[in-house]
Enzyme design. Structure first.
Site, PDB file in Angstrom:
ATOM      1  N   ARG A 120       0.814  -1.209   0.000  1.00  0.00           N
ATOM      2  CA  ARG A 120       0.000   0.000   0.000  1.00  0.00           C
ATOM      3  C   ARG A 120       0.851   1.264   0.000  1.00  0.00           C
ATOM      4  O   ARG A 120       0.567   2.221  -0.727  1.00  0.00           O
ATOM      5  CB  ARG A 120      -0.959  -0.013   1.189  1.00  0.00           C
ATOM      6  CG  ARG A 120      -1.830   1.219   1.343  1.00  0.00           C
ATOM      7  CD  ARG A 120      -2.423   1.751   0.047  1.00  0.00           C
ATOM      8  NE  ARG A 120      -3.090   0.739  -0.750  1.00  0.00           N
ATOM      9  CZ  ARG A 120      -3.348   0.862  -2.040  1.00  0.00           C
ATOM     10  NH1 ARG A 120      -2.962   1.946  -2.709  1.00  0.00           N
ATOM     11  NH2 ARG A 120      -3.964  -0.092  -2.697  1.00  0.00           N
ATOM     12  N   LYS A 187       2.044  39.397  -5.506  1.00  0.00           N
ATOM     13  CA  LYS A 187       0.671  39.106  -5.904  1.00  0.00           C
ATOM     14  C   LYS A 187      -0.246  40.237  -5.460  1.00  0.00           C
ATOM     15  O   LYS A 187       0.204  41.259  -4.921  1.00  0.00           O
ATOM     16  CB  LYS A 187       0.246  37.755  -5.339  1.00  0.00           C
ATOM     17  CG  LYS A 187       1.214  36.627  -5.743  1.00  0.00           C
ATOM     18  CD  LYS A 187       0.617  35.264  -5.593  1.00  0.00           C
ATOM     19  CE  LYS A 187      -0.292  34.943  -6.749  1.00  0.00           C
ATOM     20  NZ  LYS A 187      -0.811  33.554  -6.695  1.00  0.00           N
ATOM     21  N   GLU A 216       2.480  40.035 -10.371  1.00  0.00           N
ATOM     22  CA  GLU A 216       1.175  39.700 -10.936  1.00  0.00           C
ATOM     23  C   GLU A 216       0.407  40.957 -11.316  1.00  0.00           C
ATOM     24  O   GLU A 216       0.369  41.923 -10.548  1.00  0.00           O
ATOM     25  CB  GLU A 216       0.377  38.903  -9.902  1.00  0.00           C
ATOM     26  CG  GLU A 216      -1.032  38.537 -10.322  1.00  0.00           C
ATOM     27  CD  GLU A 216      -1.795  37.859  -9.202  1.00  0.00           C
ATOM     28  OE1 GLU A 216      -1.642  36.625  -9.060  1.00  0.00           O
ATOM     29  OE2 GLU A 216      -2.517  38.547  -8.454  1.00  0.00           O
TER      30      GLU A 216
END
Length: 306
Positions: A120, A187, A216
């Site tokens: 797994r 940003k 940005e």
């Protein structure tokens, strides 16, 4: 009992392969240890009850859909940690290989209990990273023939950034910034706090002249302002193709002073080609890592000897 093979006893070729991929074997080993401890805090009660302690088996790890595989070297590390020298790994496809549904990507032979105990965790790594690589490859194909290249983002799972960005590279994509420290990305909130795109850009330049800066913008006027002050990289956020074409034209009119242009925001693979054909240099896609669908890999026991 798990072998819990130490790092310094792993095959040197496997560790070297991980290093060539830009990964740090010691970090991956620590992650594998934590993953196995989480999955097997005691013993694998199912395997202990159903499989004789001295049984040996061979298992095939196979693709159940077409795509690009990644993380198979890490999956091998998992098996070797659990089984040590008792495991043999063969037929492993290289990370970044394209596969078809049904293709064998790795074969492991060793104590059956250990194979199923490690299964797994090995699949979790390989399925997720192959999903990232496959999604990236689809974006790369969508941009083929244009100048644009696909970038990843910082929208990665905590603790998985190096691996997810590695998988992006396996799929043919390009890594963007790794952290808040290696690139200054200005940003919208930084622009508001600084009082505009130019003041924000200048504040970064004054504090750290050597750091790479990306700013940005959401309007062409902001792009023009940044081009006037020599900003080297501009992120064009949520612009339609017509506006992007106008941005590319404005940038190219600057000649040698042109900036790198990156398109981002609300992009889908269906729109990728139209965006790329505007002439932007990069398209950044958070979905490569933050919402990727796992790749369907399965491990099947071919034979077991009691």
């Amino acid at each position: 009992m798990l072998a819990r093979h130490p790092l310094d006893a792993m095959p040197p070729a496997l560790l070297a392969e991980l290093e060539v991929g830009g990964l740090v074997p010691a970090d991956l080993y620590a992650a594998v240890v934590a993953a196995i401890d989480e999955d097997v805090p005691g013993e694998d009660v199912t395997s202990a009850a159903t499989i004789p302690v001295d049984a040996r088996g061979t298992a095939d790890l196979a693709a159940r859909e077409p795509g690009v595989v990644a993380g198979l070297a890490l999956a091998e590390l998992v098996f070797r940690y659990v089984l040590g020298d008792a495991v043999t790994v063969t037929e492993r496809r290289p990370d970044g290989a394209r596969v078809a549904a049904g293709d064998l990507v790795m074969r492991v032979e060793g104590p059956t209990r250990g194979l199923l105990t490690a299964e797994r965790v090995a699949l979790n790594y390989a399925s997720h990273l192959s999903g990232v690589a496959t999604a990236t490859a689809a974006w790369v194909a969508a941009l083929d023939g244009t100048r644009a290249r696909v970038l990843d983002t910082r929208k990665t799972l905590p603790g998985m950034r190096a691996l997810q960005k590695y998988a992006v590279r396996c799929g043919g994509g390009v890594n963007h910034r790794w952290s808040l420290s290696d690139v200054a990305m200005v940003k919208d909130n930084h622009v508001v706090a600084a009082g505009g795109v130019v003041p924000a850009y200048r504040a970064v330049r004054e504090r750290d002249p050597d750091v790479r800066v990306v700013v940005e913008v959401t309007e062409l006027a902001e792009l023009e302002q940044l081009l006037d002050v020599g900003c080297p990289w501009v992120l064009l956020d949520n612009m339609d193709p017509a506006t992007l074409r106008a941005a590319v034209a404005a940038n190219e009119a600057r000649g040698d002073g042109a900036a790198v242009l990156e398109a981002s925001g609300g992009l889908t693979i269906e729109r990728a080609r139209a965006v790329a054909e505007t002439g932007v240099d990069y398209i950044s896609v958070g979905a490569l890592t933050h919402s990727v669908t796992v790749f369907d890999l399965g491990l099947d026991l071919r034979d077991a000897t009691p």
